[in-house]
Design a protein around this motif. Structure first.
Motif, PDB file in Angstrom:
ATOM      1  N   VAL A 262       0.840  -1.199   0.000  1.00  0.00           N
ATOM      2  CA  VAL A 262       0.000   0.000   0.000  1.00  0.00           C
ATOM      3  C   VAL A 262       0.870   1.241   0.000  1.00  0.00           C
ATOM      4  CG1 VAL A 262      -1.988  -1.049   1.121  1.00  0.00           C
ATOM      5  CG2 VAL A 262      -0.157  -0.102   2.517  1.00  0.00           C
ATOM      6  N   THR A 263       0.357   2.282  -0.639  1.00  0.00           N
ATOM      7  CA  THR A 263       0.991   3.598  -0.587  1.00  0.00           C
ATOM      8  C   THR A 263      -0.112   4.618  -0.390  1.00  0.00           C
ATOM      9  OG1 THR A 263       0.789   3.985  -2.966  1.00  0.00           O
ATOM     10  CG2 THR A 263       2.806   2.893  -2.214  1.00  0.00           C
ATOM     11  N   VAL A 264       0.258   5.876  -0.244  1.00  0.00           N
ATOM     12  CA  VAL A 264      -0.745   6.933  -0.194  1.00  0.00           C
ATOM     13  C   VAL A 264      -1.401   7.016  -1.558  1.00  0.00           C
ATOM     14  CG1 VAL A 264      -1.151   9.380   0.161  1.00  0.00           C
ATOM     15  CG2 VAL A 264       0.555   8.182   1.539  1.00  0.00           C
ATOM     16  N   THR A 265      -2.725   6.925  -1.596  1.00  0.00           N
ATOM     17  CA  THR A 265      -3.423   6.877  -2.873  1.00  0.00           C
ATOM     18  C   THR A 265      -4.012   8.223  -3.228  1.00  0.00           C
ATOM     19  OG1 THR A 265      -5.467   6.202  -1.795  1.00  0.00           O
ATOM     20  CG2 THR A 265      -4.015   4.445  -2.567  1.00  0.00           C
ATOM     21  N   GLY A 266      -4.111   8.461  -4.517  1.00  0.00           N
ATOM     22  CA  GLY A 266      -4.748   9.673  -5.002  1.00  0.00           C
ATOM     23  C   GLY A 266      -5.783   9.304  -6.035  1.00  0.00           C
ATOM     24  N   SER A 267      -6.349  10.278  -6.675  1.00  0.00           N
ATOM     25  CA  SER A 267      -7.351   9.985  -7.695  1.00  0.00           C
ATOM     26  C   SER A 267      -6.656   9.847  -9.035  1.00  0.00           C
ATOM     27  CB  SER A 267      -8.396  11.099  -7.734  1.00  0.00           C
ATOM     28  OG  SER A 267      -7.762  12.324  -7.983  1.00  0.00           O
ATOM     29  N   GLY A 268      -6.198   8.607  -9.256  1.00  0.00           N
ATOM     30  CA  GLY A 268      -5.543   8.339 -10.529  1.00  0.00           C
ATOM     31  C   GLY A 268      -4.079   8.650 -10.470  1.00  0.00           C
ATOM     32  N   LEU A 515      -4.073  -1.065  -7.877  1.00  0.00           N
ATOM     33  CA  LEU A 515      -4.254  -1.181  -6.434  1.00  0.00           C
ATOM     34  C   LEU A 515      -3.425  -0.166  -5.652  1.00  0.00           C
ATOM     35  CD1 LEU A 515      -4.481  -5.059  -5.900  1.00  0.00           C
ATOM     36  CD2 LEU A 515      -6.298  -3.393  -6.330  1.00  0.00           C
ATOM     37  N   LEU A 516      -2.323   0.299  -6.226  1.00  0.00           N
ATOM     38  CA  LEU A 516      -1.535   1.325  -5.546  1.00  0.00           C
ATOM     39  C   LEU A 516      -2.075   2.721  -5.807  1.00  0.00           C
ATOM     40  CD1 LEU A 516       2.140   0.100  -6.069  1.00  0.00           C
ATOM     41  CD2 LEU A 516       0.795   0.013  -3.971  1.00  0.00           C
ATOM     42  N   HIS A 517      -2.674   2.923  -6.996  1.00  0.00           N
ATOM     43  CA  HIS A 517      -3.184   4.244  -7.371  1.00  0.00           C
ATOM     44  C   HIS A 517      -4.593   4.110  -7.946  1.00  0.00           C
ATOM     45  CE1 HIS A 517       0.902   5.747  -6.819  1.00  0.00           C
ATOM     46  NE2 HIS A 517       1.298   4.706  -7.511  1.00  0.00           N
ATOM     47  N   PRO A 518      -5.563   3.682  -7.137  1.00  0.00           N
ATOM     48  CA  PRO A 518      -6.928   3.478  -7.644  1.00  0.00           C
ATOM     49  C   PRO A 518      -7.552   4.804  -8.095  1.00  0.00           C
ATOM     50  CG  PRO A 518      -6.896   3.346  -5.254  1.00  0.00           C
ATOM     51  CD  PRO A 518      -5.465   3.391  -5.690  1.00  0.00           C
ATOM     52  N   GLU A 519      -8.350   4.718  -9.147  1.00  0.00           N
ATOM     53  CA  GLU A 519      -8.958   5.915  -9.709  1.00  0.00           C
ATOM     54  C   GLU A 519     -10.319   6.224  -9.095  1.00  0.00           C
ATOM     55  OE1 GLU A 519      -9.086   5.401 -13.892  1.00  0.00           O
ATOM     56  OE2 GLU A 519      -6.922   5.666 -14.165  1.00  0.00           O
ATOM     57  N   THR A 520     -10.992   5.241  -8.512  1.00  0.00           N
ATOM     58  CA  THR A 520     -12.347   5.480  -8.013  1.00  0.00           C
ATOM     59  C   THR A 520     -12.391   5.367  -6.492  1.00  0.00           C
ATOM     60  OG1 THR A 520     -13.043   3.159  -8.092  1.00  0.00           O
ATOM     61  CG2 THR A 520     -13.240   4.431 -10.132  1.00  0.00           C
ATOM     62  N   THR A 523     -12.887   1.678  -5.213  1.00  0.00           N
ATOM     63  CA  THR A 523     -11.686   0.854  -5.131  1.00  0.00           C
ATOM     64  C   THR A 523     -10.832   1.270  -3.940  1.00  0.00           C
ATOM     65  OG1 THR A 523     -11.710   0.630  -7.547  1.00  0.00           O
ATOM     66  CG2 THR A 523      -9.702  -0.022  -6.420  1.00  0.00           C
ATOM     67  N   ARG A 524     -10.784   2.564  -3.673  1.00  0.00           N
ATOM     68  CA  ARG A 524     -10.024   3.028  -2.498  1.00  0.00           C
ATOM     69  C   ARG A 524     -10.631   2.480  -1.209  1.00  0.00           C
ATOM     70  NH1 ARG A 524      -9.477   7.625  -5.786  1.00  0.00           N
ATOM     71  NH2 ARG A 524     -11.206   8.785  -4.853  1.00  0.00           N
ATOM     72  N   ARG A 525     -11.969   2.447  -1.119  1.00  0.00           N
ATOM     73  CA  ARG A 525     -12.620   1.887   0.068  1.00  0.00           C
ATOM     74  C   ARG A 525     -12.339   0.391   0.183  1.00  0.00           C
ATOM     75  NH1 ARG A 525     -17.235   4.880  -1.491  1.00  0.00           N
ATOM     76  NH2 ARG A 525     -18.303   2.947  -2.080  1.00  0.00           N
ATOM     77  N   LEU A 526     -12.360  -0.288  -0.966  1.00  0.00           N
ATOM     78  CA  LEU A 526     -12.111  -1.733  -0.978  1.00  0.00           C
ATOM     79  C   LEU A 526     -10.702  -2.027  -0.445  1.00  0.00           C
ATOM     80  CD1 LEU A 526     -13.996  -4.015  -2.002  1.00  0.00           C
ATOM     81  CD2 LEU A 526     -12.701  -3.988  -4.143  1.00  0.00           C
ATOM     82  N   ARG A 541      -4.647   2.263   9.300  1.00  0.00           N
ATOM     83  CA  ARG A 541      -5.499   1.958   8.141  1.00  0.00           C
ATOM     84  C   ARG A 541      -6.982   1.987   8.525  1.00  0.00           C
ATOM     85  NH1 ARG A 541      -4.005  -0.190   3.662  1.00  0.00           N
ATOM     86  NH2 ARG A 541      -5.647  -1.788   3.595  1.00  0.00           N
ATOM     87  N   ARG A 542      -7.314   1.512   9.738  1.00  0.00           N
ATOM     88  CA  ARG A 542      -8.704   1.526  10.180  1.00  0.00           C
ATOM     89  C   ARG A 542      -9.207   2.968  10.265  1.00  0.00           C
ATOM     90  NH1 ARG A 542      -9.019   0.082  15.869  1.00  0.00           N
ATOM     91  NH2 ARG A 542      -8.004  -1.835  15.197  1.00  0.00           N
ATOM     92  N   GLU A 543      -8.381   3.858  10.803  1.00  0.00           N
ATOM     93  CA  GLU A 543      -8.782   5.276  10.907  1.00  0.00           C
ATOM     94  C   GLU A 543      -8.991   5.880   9.523  1.00  0.00           C
ATOM     95  OE1 GLU A 543      -5.707   7.055  13.210  1.00  0.00           O
ATOM     96  OE2 GLU A 543      -6.239   6.004  15.066  1.00  0.00           O
ATOM     97  N   ARG A 544      -8.107   5.539   8.567  1.00  0.00           N
ATOM     98  CA  ARG A 544      -8.273   6.065   7.201  1.00  0.00           C
ATOM     99  C   ARG A 544      -9.533   5.494   6.561  1.00  0.00           C
ATOM    100  NH1 ARG A 544      -2.555   5.366   6.651  1.00  0.00           N
ATOM    101  NH2 ARG A 544      -2.848   3.533   5.335  1.00  0.00           N
ATOM    102  N   ARG A 545      -9.784   4.188   6.819  1.00  0.00           N
ATOM    103  CA  ARG A 545     -10.988   3.550   6.250  1.00  0.00           C
ATOM    104  C   ARG A 545     -12.252   4.224   6.772  1.00  0.00           C
ATOM    105  NH1 ARG A 545     -14.239  -0.092   8.488  1.00  0.00           N
ATOM    106  NH2 ARG A 545     -12.713  -0.734  10.058  1.00  0.00           N
ATOM    107  N   LEU A 546     -12.301   4.474   8.071  1.00  0.00           N
ATOM    108  CA  LEU A 546     -13.478   5.115   8.652  1.00  0.00           C
ATOM    109  C   LEU A 546     -13.660   6.531   8.118  1.00  0.00           C
ATOM    110  CD1 LEU A 546     -13.132   3.839  12.329  1.00  0.00           C
ATOM    111  CD2 LEU A 546     -14.764   3.068  10.590  1.00  0.00           C
ATOM    112  N   ALA A 547     -12.537   7.203   7.816  1.00  0.00           N
ATOM    113  CA  ALA A 547     -12.615   8.537   7.230  1.00  0.00           C
ATOM    114  C   ALA A 547     -13.164   8.489   5.807  1.00  0.00           C
ATOM    115  CB  ALA A 547     -11.239   9.200   7.246  1.00  0.00           C
ATOM    116  N   LEU A 548     -12.793   7.418   5.056  1.00  0.00           N
ATOM    117  CA  LEU A 548     -13.294   7.263   3.695  1.00  0.00           C
ATOM    118  C   LEU A 548     -14.759   6.865   3.679  1.00  0.00           C
ATOM    119  CD1 LEU A 548     -10.333   5.318   2.010  1.00  0.00           C
ATOM    120  CD2 LEU A 548     -11.143   7.590   1.360  1.00  0.00           C
ATOM    121  N   GLY A 549     -15.204   6.140   4.718  1.00  0.00           N
ATOM    122  CA  GLY A 549     -16.556   5.572   4.735  1.00  0.00           C
ATOM    123  C   GLY A 549     -16.502   4.161   4.220  1.00  0.00           C
ATOM    124  N   THR A 550     -17.260   3.254   4.815  1.00  0.00           N
ATOM    125  CA  THR A 550     -17.191   1.834   4.456  1.00  0.00           C
ATOM    126  C   THR A 550     -18.088   1.471   3.302  1.00  0.00           C
ATOM    127  OG1 THR A 550     -18.873   1.370   6.118  1.00  0.00           O
ATOM    128  CG2 THR A 550     -16.584   1.112   6.786  1.00  0.00           C
TER     129      THR A 550
END
Length: 554
Positions: A262-268, A515-520, A523-526, A541-550
């Motif tokens: 995993v890395t820090v992901t962006g939009s594309g 998977l390292l740079h998901p566009e949607t 996919t980032r939530r997944l 990762r759990r804190e980031r997931r909760l921030a993204l929404g499940t």
């Protein structure tokens, strides 16, 4: 503080036709109120036997010695009436497969209400109202309406929530959870773990978690006990055991866990890792749509799905339950006929192929399914199971030649020839899955379709099966369509990935870059929902997931 569960020097022996078989040897452990103890190890290590012994649920051919105390009640030697009062009130169990715990012919609300009334003197109306409130508490949408539903009308994640609602109905001090998330998608798994974590924190319930998923352990456990051949070989705080293991077996177990890079992901953006295979298409779906049923109850399973698998490449097909990934695989196999769109197999139009031409096309496809017990005939020997495709598609092949071919392919999948005479039920899970692989490869297919082939296997067995498939693909050159909800396995195994959601292709591309740079956002939530076997990293990762929404879909 008194332990809610105390096990002292527990030993369990099973009486069989072949003699006594020791399953647990001198196990001692404790679970404190509000604490989660994870019991980990491979199949056959004895961890589920310990869990069953904790609630007095061992089968009749088991003999237990030592001490087991739950909330001050002695379990070993207790009568059935005393155990019945204990179960559901002082302690409850959440099983791996909710289908085994739910009555398919009884409405959800009634089943929960029965659990309430079994242990408390309340009216039917009060129990029914409490059942609705329990459904609301475990996050079931529209609980009043869902209470009147049957189990088959709920998703897998919702059924597991119902089982949890039944387990907590009488506020037990101990919850025994035996592989509660193994069959669930990563997003649903994350939500179930969030729910159990909140319940433990709110009510002070102690949890004995039985699992082989080290990511789940890192996400949920406070302490870990590692079992090997019926004995505990290492125990300690979750960070100590997972990050600084002292026993060689624990180190081997952790080394076999697929790690999601995993890395820090962006939009594309991001660099493209790997290129699309240059071989000719082996199977191709073009704007395929599939609908099940008619009228208002019709379900749109696929909507204009396009994907290609080329010679020699592995394409991972991922997504949650209901995303359409298994339906897409069944279309590729000719098992589901699309209402629109095109399907080509080895360059031929599969929808137009009939009779002998169609059989010849499908003979070039091997299939490995998630559950080898269901796909292998228990009445046949291993040799007969593997040879069956030869009898169907190579009718001119003699018995001697068939036996030689079966022996060759068993050797290819790292199984000794002497296993050929055994029945499927006499083998371990990993051996059965390799028999399924041998059967799939016996005709030297050009395409292998693998639908969740490793999801029910221990990590070390999973690693062996994936290594065998990788080696055979390099040697035989077949293409592979790999259906899975385990993104770490897909990242390790597939060159390209297709992400599906709601019957549509969400995005696709080279696996690492996707998977390292998901566009949607989906996919980032997944990806964010995948637990990693590092407690420190997993908390982040759990804190980031909760921030993204499940997302929905549990």
């Amino acid at each position: 503080m008194n332990s809610i569960l105390e096990i002292e020097n527990l030993s369990v022996v099973f009486s069989t036709e072949s003699g006594d078989v020791p399953a647990v040897r001198g196990v001692s452990l404790r679970v404190e109120p509000g604490e989660t103890l994870a019991l980990v190890g491979e199949s056959g290590s004895g961890k589920s036997t310990v869990a069953l012994a904790a609630l007095g649920l061992l089968p009749g051919n088991a003999r237990a010695s030592g001490g087991v105390s739950v909330g001050g009640t002695d379990v070993v030697g207790a009568g059935e009436a005393e155990l019945a009062r204990l179960r559901g009130r002082t302690a409850s169990m959440v099983f791996q497969e909710p289908a085994t715990a739910l009555d398919p012919l009884t409405r959800i609300g009634k089943q929960i209400a029965e659990v309430v009334r079994n242990h408390r003197d309340v009216s039917r109306q009060e129990a029914a109202a409490e059942a609705v409130e329990l459904l609301r508490r475990v996050g079931i949408p529209e609980p009043e309406r869902r209470a009147s539903a049957f189990p088959f009308q709920l998703s897998g994640g919702q059924r597991q929530r119902v089982v949890i609602a039944m387990a907590i109905a009488n506020s037990p001090g101990l919850l025994v959870a035996d592989e509660p998330t193994t069959a669930l998608d990563v997003t649903v798994q994350a939500e179930i773990l969030d729910l159990l974590r909140a319940l433990a924190a709110d009510s002070g319930t102690g949890v004995l978690l039985v699992t082989h998923n080290m990511g789940v352990v890192a996400d949920f456990a406070d302490r870990v006990a590692v079992m090997l051949e019926g004995e505990i070989v290492e125990t300690g705080a979750v960070e100590d055991v997972l990050l600084r293991p002292t026993h060689e077996y624990t180190r081997r177990l952790l080394a076999a866990v697929p790690r999601l890079a995993v890395t820090v992901t962006g939009s594309g953006g991001g660099s493209v890792v790997g290129e699309e295979a240059e071989g000719a298409p082996v199977v191709e779906l073009r704007d395929v749509s599939v609908q099940f049923g008619r009228g208002p109850r019709a379900v749109r399973a696929l909507e204009e799905v396009s994907l290609t698998v080329r010679a020699g490449e592995t394409v991972g097909l991922v997504g949650e339950s209901g995303s359409g990934k298994s339906t897409a695989a069944r279309v590729a196999l000719g098992l589901v006929v699309p209402e629109s769109g095109g399907v080509s197999l080895f360059g031929a139009d599969l929808r137009k192929a009939r009779g002998r031409a169609r059989r010849a096309l499908l003979a070039g496809v091997g299939v490995v399914l998630q559950d080898p017990v269901a796909s292998l005939d228990a009445r046949m020997s291993v040799a007969e199971c593997v040879a069956e495709p030869l009898r169907v598609h190579r009718r001119g092949m003699g018995a001697v030649e068939r036996r030689e071919r079966v022996a060759e392919v068993l050797e290819l999948v790292r199984l000794p020839r002497e296993l050929a005479r055994r029945g499927p039920r006499e083998l371990s899970g990993g051996q059965r899955q390799r028999v399924s692989l041998a059967r799939a490869l016996v005709l030297e297919p050009r395409l292998l379709v693998a639908d969740e082939p490793t999801s029910a296997l221990d990590v070390s067995v999973q690693q062996t099966v994936l290594e065998v498939i990788t080696e055979l693909q390099a040697e035989l050159g077949f293409a592979c369509l790999f259906v899975s909800h385990d993104l770490a396995v897909v990242q390790q195994f597939a060159g390209r990935v297709v992400v599906m959601r709601g019957g549509r292709v969400e995005e696709q591309g080279p696996t690492m870059s996707t998977l390292l740079h998901p566009e949607t956002a989906y996919t980032r939530r997944l990806i964010a929902a995948v637990p990693v076997p590092d407690p420190v990293l997993q908390r982040e990762r759990r804190e980031r997931r909760l921030a993204l929404g499940t997302g929905a879909g549990a």
